[in-house]
Write an enzyme that holds these catalytic residues in place. Structure first.
Site, mmCIF file in Angstrom:
data_model
loop_
_atom_site.group_PDB
_atom_site.id
_atom_site.type_symbol
_atom_site.label_atom_id
_atom_site.label_comp_id
_atom_site.label_asym_id
_atom_site.label_seq_id
_atom_site.Cartn_x
_atom_site.Cartn_y
_atom_site.Cartn_z
ATOM 1 N N TYR A 32 0.896 -1.036 0.098
ATOM 2 C CA TYR A 32 -0.130 -0.030 -0.001
ATOM 3 C C TYR A 32 1.007 1.201 0.024
ATOM 4 C CZ TYR A 32 -3.459 3.386 1.224
ATOM 5 O OH TYR A 32 -4.403 4.534 1.202
ATOM 6 N N LYS A 86 2.948 11.186 7.558
ATOM 7 C CA LYS A 86 2.441 10.642 9.057
ATOM 8 C C LYS A 86 2.813 11.495 9.970
ATOM 9 C CE LYS A 86 0.659 6.588 7.488
ATOM 10 N NZ LYS A 86 -0.972 6.091 7.574
ATOM 11 N N ASP A 117 9.603 3.586 0.581
ATOM 12 C CA ASP A 117 8.365 3.996 1.126
ATOM 13 C C ASP A 117 8.393 3.823 2.815
ATOM 14 O OD1 ASP A 117 5.880 4.775 1.981
ATOM 15 O OD2 ASP A 117 4.823 3.679 0.459
HETATM 16 C C1 LIG Z 1 3.462 2.674 3.380
HETATM 17 C C2 LIG Z 1 2.382 3.534 3.248
HETATM 18 N N1 LIG Z 1 2.655 4.741 2.098
HETATM 19 C C3 LIG Z 1 1.666 5.683 1.737
HETATM 20 C C4 LIG Z 1 0.533 5.994 2.619
HETATM 21 C C5 LIG Z 1 -0.228 6.785 2.043
HETATM 22 O O1 LIG Z 1 -0.222 8.102 2.884
HETATM 23 P P1 LIG Z 1 -1.447 8.993 3.277
HETATM 24 O O2 LIG Z 1 -2.398 8.301 3.744
HETATM 25 O O3 LIG Z 1 -0.941 10.030 3.939
HETATM 26 O O4 LIG Z 1 -1.718 9.280 1.703
HETATM 27 C C6 LIG Z 1 0.555 4.991 3.882
HETATM 28 C C7 LIG Z 1 -0.815 5.222 4.445
HETATM 29 O O5 LIG Z 1 -0.831 4.725 5.361
HETATM 30 C C8 LIG Z 1 1.459 4.140 4.042
HETATM 31 O O6 LIG Z 1 1.152 3.058 5.247
#
Ligand SMILES: Cc1ncc(COP(=O)(O)O)c(C=O)c1O
Length: 457
Positions: free
Chosen positions: A184, A291, A264
């Protein structure tokens, strides 16, 4: 099980199958009964949440504006949060194990964050429609902590990944990106079992199996791969950790063919002072963040190598545009910096994640021998319910979650005053007391005892 085409074994096999089917039926009937009862108790306990939900359905599809937060029969509506607790509209107080999906690392309304937000509003103003010195102050600290040469800010982890990918494509002049099933990377970048219907760039993903070193090498080592995008631990996918060998191989293969290695760290950057990359010894070309690094406000960032980030340098006539009304918003720039410099210091990051490791070890010991298991790293955890109670999970294919049991767990943990996600993720927050972690383990033990027939291996 004996092969169906074996004439000798067939009658025995059929009898076995019959018994299995009957006992499975009994289990699923018992689970349905337990679930129905838990839902009924839930509805009775939460009349105000129900009413608010029904009202919200007038204006929001399904009363919802963030899919993850919808849970049947209706979601609990929270009124406020304080430190490690959240308070709902029906007067219940919960220990918050959702932790705003890892973003509420500092707890709700940490005094230093509050002070920073109030000061910023009173003496600076909300958004100035101009560059501010503070954006460089925050940029410098994040770059130092996460070993980045240059960084840019945006408003979410999703945006961070989208911009990192656009930069990688521009830099390499290639389009294809290797990602992994179960990943994700944001609202339009989900790869549970392929590209989601609302996913972007549909034709340009090459999807591999997480932790499959040889498979990943084959996919990456091509001359048309722009980037590899990976989580060091698949967070939303159930806290499935990449092995060091796997992650290092992705980096090696990407570098070999001139593809950009994007790590990521939107979720995992809180696993240590320098993120997961420092723990594993990775040196990504680009790292994406989000976050808690905005102090609890909407935030995202992407950064890394100077030459790649230069595609975003507006002094060049041919630069990629990266705009966003709130990219350098004053609140996130100030509160984010206070959080990282004054609260989430290196020693706090190390100690806190040790507490998380200790919690998970105790929990796993308490649930061993049942269908329940827990995975994760540091203070990020996910509980699972599966045949065999698997703890060794290398990729999303390795586990088939029992969603009935997960729902029952979710509903009954609320009755014990724990706010967790339905999918089972538990993100501890700095102010979460050890006594609440211990109480959780006791409540889990009682849950497993109550439902011993359902959770037996
Ligand atoms: C690994 C990872 N990347 C990207 C995101 C997306 O972040 P946002 O919810 O701030 O768009 C998340 C959200 O939980 C995530 O866990």
């Amino acid at each position: 099980m004996p092969k169906a085409d074996s004439p000798v074994s067939q009658p025995v096999a059929m009898a076995e199958v019959g018994l299995q089917v009957k006992s499975l039926q009994k289990t699923s009937d018992a689970l349905s009964t337990a679930l129905a009862a838990a839902k009924e108790r839930f509805s009775k306990r939460n009349p105000n949440s129900k009413e608010i939900f029904e009202g919200a359905c007038d204006h929001l599809p399904g009363g919802n504006t963030r899919t993850l937060l919808y849970t049947a029969p209706f979601p609990v509506c929270m009124k406020k949060g304080e430190a490690y607790q959240v308070f709902d509209e029906d007067g219940h107080v919960y220990t918050d194990f959702v932790g705003e999906l890892t973003a509420a690392l500092y707890g709700h309304s940490h005094p230093l964050i509050q002070k920073s937000l109030i000061n910023t509003m009173q003496s600076i103003g909300l958004n100035l429609g101009a560059t501010i010195q503070q954006e460089n102050v925050h940029a410098k600290l994040i770059c130092e902590r996460f070993n980045l040469s240059k960084i840019r800010f945006c408003n979410s982890g999703t945006e961070a990944n989208l911009h990192a990918l656009a930069g990688a494509r521009r830099f390499t002049g290639r389009r294809k990106v290797v990602v992994f099933y179960g990943a994700y990377h944001g609202a339009v970048l989900g790869f549970w079992d392929g590209v989601q219907e609302n996913g972007v760039d549909k034709a340009e993903w090459v999807i591999g199996k997480y932790n499959d070193i040889e498979g990943a090498k084959r996919l990456i080592e091509q001359d048309d791969i722009a980037a590899v995008l990976v989580e060091g631990m698949q967070g939303a996918g159930g806290c499935i950790s990449g092995t060091n060998e796997f992650l290092l191989q992705l980096q090696t293969s990407a570098k070999k063919v001139g593809a950009i290695f994007i790590l990521d760290e939107v979720m995992t950057s809180r696993l240590g002072p320098g993120g997961l990359q420092a723990i594993v010894g990775l040196n990504p070309d680009i790292t994406t963040l989000g976050k808690y690094l905005g102090g609890g406000l909407a935030f995202g960032a992407f950064g890394g190598r100077t030459d790649i980030m230069a595609v975003y340098d507006p002094r060049s006539a041919n630069s990629l545009a990266h705009s966003g009304t709130f990219n350098n918003n004053t609140l996130a720039m100030y509160a984010g910096h206070v959080g990282l410099s004054e609260i989430w210091t290196s020693s706090v990051a190390v100690e806190f994640n040790k507490r998380g490791d200790a919690f998970r070890a105790k929990l796993q010991a308490a649930i061993a021998g049942t269908k329940m298991s827990v995975t994760g790293q540091g203070a990020l955890n996910a509980v699972h319910f599966s045949e065999g109670g698997k703890t060794e999970i290398a990729c999303s294919d390795d586990i088939s979650e029992d969603w009935g049991l997960k729902d029952l767990f979710f509903l009954e943990m609320m009755e014990d005053s724990f706010w967790i996600t339905r999918r089972g993720s538990i993100a501890l927050m700095l102010p979460t007391p050890d006594s609440e972690m211990d109480r959780f383990i006791e409540c889990v033990g009682r849950f497993l005892q109550r439902h011993k027939d359902l959770v037996a291996l």
